[in-house]
Design a protein around this motif. Structure first.
Motif, PDB file in Angstrom:
ATOM      1  N   PHE A 186       4.181   7.230   2.537  1.00  0.00           N
ATOM      2  CA  PHE A 186       4.571   5.975   3.176  1.00  0.00           C
ATOM      3  C   PHE A 186       4.186   4.804   2.290  1.00  0.00           C
ATOM      4  O   PHE A 186       3.088   4.784   1.727  1.00  0.00           O
ATOM      5  N   TYR A 230       0.499   5.339   1.044  1.00  0.00           N
ATOM      6  CA  TYR A 230      -0.314   6.323   1.746  1.00  0.00           C
ATOM      7  C   TYR A 230       0.342   7.694   1.643  1.00  0.00           C
ATOM      8  O   TYR A 230       1.558   7.827   1.585  1.00  0.00           O
ATOM      9  N   PHE A 287       5.183  -0.312   8.070  1.00  0.00           N
ATOM     10  CA  PHE A 287       5.413   0.878   7.260  1.00  0.00           C
ATOM     11  C   PHE A 287       6.898   1.126   7.031  1.00  0.00           C
ATOM     12  O   PHE A 287       7.748   0.777   7.865  1.00  0.00           O
ATOM     13  N   SER A 315      -5.200   6.774   1.791  1.00  0.00           N
ATOM     14  CA  SER A 315      -4.818   5.681   0.906  1.00  0.00           C
ATOM     15  C   SER A 315      -4.686   6.187  -0.525  1.00  0.00           C
ATOM     16  O   SER A 315      -5.585   6.832  -1.056  1.00  0.00           O
ATOM     17  N   LEU A 373      -0.050  -3.629   9.437  1.00  0.00           N
ATOM     18  CA  LEU A 373       0.864  -3.207   8.386  1.00  0.00           C
ATOM     19  C   LEU A 373       2.213  -2.824   8.963  1.00  0.00           C
ATOM     20  O   LEU A 373       2.299  -2.298  10.068  1.00  0.00           O
ATOM     21  N   GLY A 376       0.266  16.351  10.724  1.00  0.00           N
ATOM     22  CA  GLY A 376      -0.750  16.261  11.764  1.00  0.00           C
ATOM     23  C   GLY A 376      -2.045  15.611  11.334  1.00  0.00           C
ATOM     24  O   GLY A 376      -3.007  15.581  12.100  1.00  0.00           O
ATOM     25  N   LYS A 377      -2.070  15.099  10.122  1.00  0.00           N
ATOM     26  CA  LYS A 377      -3.309  14.515   9.593  1.00  0.00           C
ATOM     27  C   LYS A 377      -3.240  13.000   9.539  1.00  0.00           C
ATOM     28  O   LYS A 377      -2.233  12.398   9.895  1.00  0.00           O
ATOM     29  N   SER A 378      -4.333  12.420   9.081  1.00  0.00           N
ATOM     30  CA  SER A 378      -4.415  10.965   8.997  1.00  0.00           C
ATOM     31  C   SER A 378      -3.726  10.459   7.737  1.00  0.00           C
ATOM     32  O   SER A 378      -3.159  11.220   6.962  1.00  0.00           O
ATOM     33  N   LEU A 379      -3.797   9.157   7.551  1.00  0.00           N
ATOM     34  CA  LEU A 379      -3.191   8.506   6.408  1.00  0.00           C
ATOM     35  C   LEU A 379      -4.230   8.336   5.310  1.00  0.00           C
ATOM     36  O   LEU A 379      -5.265   7.698   5.512  1.00  0.00           O
ATOM     37  N   GLN A 400       0.414  11.390   3.789  1.00  0.00           N
ATOM     38  CA  GLN A 400       0.075  12.015   5.059  1.00  0.00           C
ATOM     39  C   GLN A 400       0.523  13.474   5.058  1.00  0.00           C
ATOM     40  O   GLN A 400       1.695  13.774   4.842  1.00  0.00           O
ATOM     41  N   TYR A 459       0.832  -1.191   0.000  1.00  0.00           N
ATOM     42  CA  TYR A 459       0.000   0.000   0.000  1.00  0.00           C
ATOM     43  C   TYR A 459       0.873   1.250   0.000  1.00  0.00           C
ATOM     44  O   TYR A 459       1.955   1.260   0.590  1.00  0.00           O
TER      45      TYR A 459
END
Lengths: 115, 116
Positions: A88, A35, A105, A45, A103, A40-43, A37, A33
């Motif tokens: 990532f 990702y 990373f 996809s 996962l 300060g935020k989420s991952l 980012q 996968y």
């Protein structure tokens, strides 16, 4: 122990240029996968690669997977400032039930695209 | 589309206190994963649950515990907090184990824990 190595870890580039991020891993997994980012935020996809030779493209980003070489690449074409973020790769090892475990990373590639 | 919900979004605690983080998976997702991301670090897998049973264990400290409830939501309980526990804690969810070819994990917005 599964190891996932990304390079480069830091990349500063000019808008309009092309570049590739590499992700090497140590297992025989065929599930990888990518990702994105933002600070300060989420991952978010980007791509799911599930088989040898898989290639997926979305806009200026293209990802590929070579399971024999245990290598995935994320290619950026004609970069624009909005693509500045940390990217990532993550590898999944199937569990004995055929489902997914946690996962693993890579360290991430911090990408800065300058106007 | 519905996403993974985490609460609280921000949490400030003192050393040696306890904290509980909550995760509500996407509807019809039965698997929950917890990850910890320190400043400037990559996410580290902590633990996962499938159908209320622990399915995989990563680098979760003994001071932490987690469980999944009958409605599939999950809670991460953290005790004797240390300064080094300050991090972003992500929950992810996926659907199915075994019956599907793969289980893409969808990440929540995260809980930012600060230990003072």
């Amino acid at each position: 122990e599964l190891k996932v190595e990304q390079n480069p870890l830091f990349l500063s580039m000019q808008e309009g240029k092309n570049y590739t991020i590499y992700c090497n891993y140590s297992t025989t997994s065929d599930r990888l996968y990518w990702y994105r980012q933002d600070p300060g935020k989420s991952l978010e996809s980007l791509f799911v690669l599930l088989s040898n030779g898989a290639v997926k493209q979305e806009g200026r980003l293209m990802a590929s997977l070579d399971t024999k070489a245990r290598l995935s690449t994320l290619h950026i074409t004609a970069a624009v400032h909005d693509l500045s973020a940390t990217y990532f790769c993550a590898v999944e090892e199937p569990n004995k039930w055929g489902g997914a475990d946690g996962l693993t990373f890579g360290k991430g590639t911090h990408l800065i695209i300058q106007p | 589309a519905a996403g993974v919900i985490q609460s609280p979004r921000h949490l400030i605690k003192e050393k040696r206190e306890t904290a509980t983080l909550k995760c509500y998976p996407i509807p019809r997702h039965d698997t929950v994963y917890w990850y910890q991301q320190g400043p400037g670090q990559d996410p580290q897998f902590l633990i996962s649950f499938y159908e209320k049973m622990q399915s995989d264990k990563g680098s979760i400290p003994d001071r932490f515990s987690a469980q999944q409830f009958s409605d599939y939501h999950s809670e991460l309980n953290m005790s004797s907090l240390e300064l080094g526990d300050s991090a972003l804690y992500f929950c992810a969810s996926s659907r199915g184990q075994g019956a599907v070819a793969y289980n893409e994990q969808f990440f929540g917005p995260g809980t930012r824990l600060t230990v003072l």
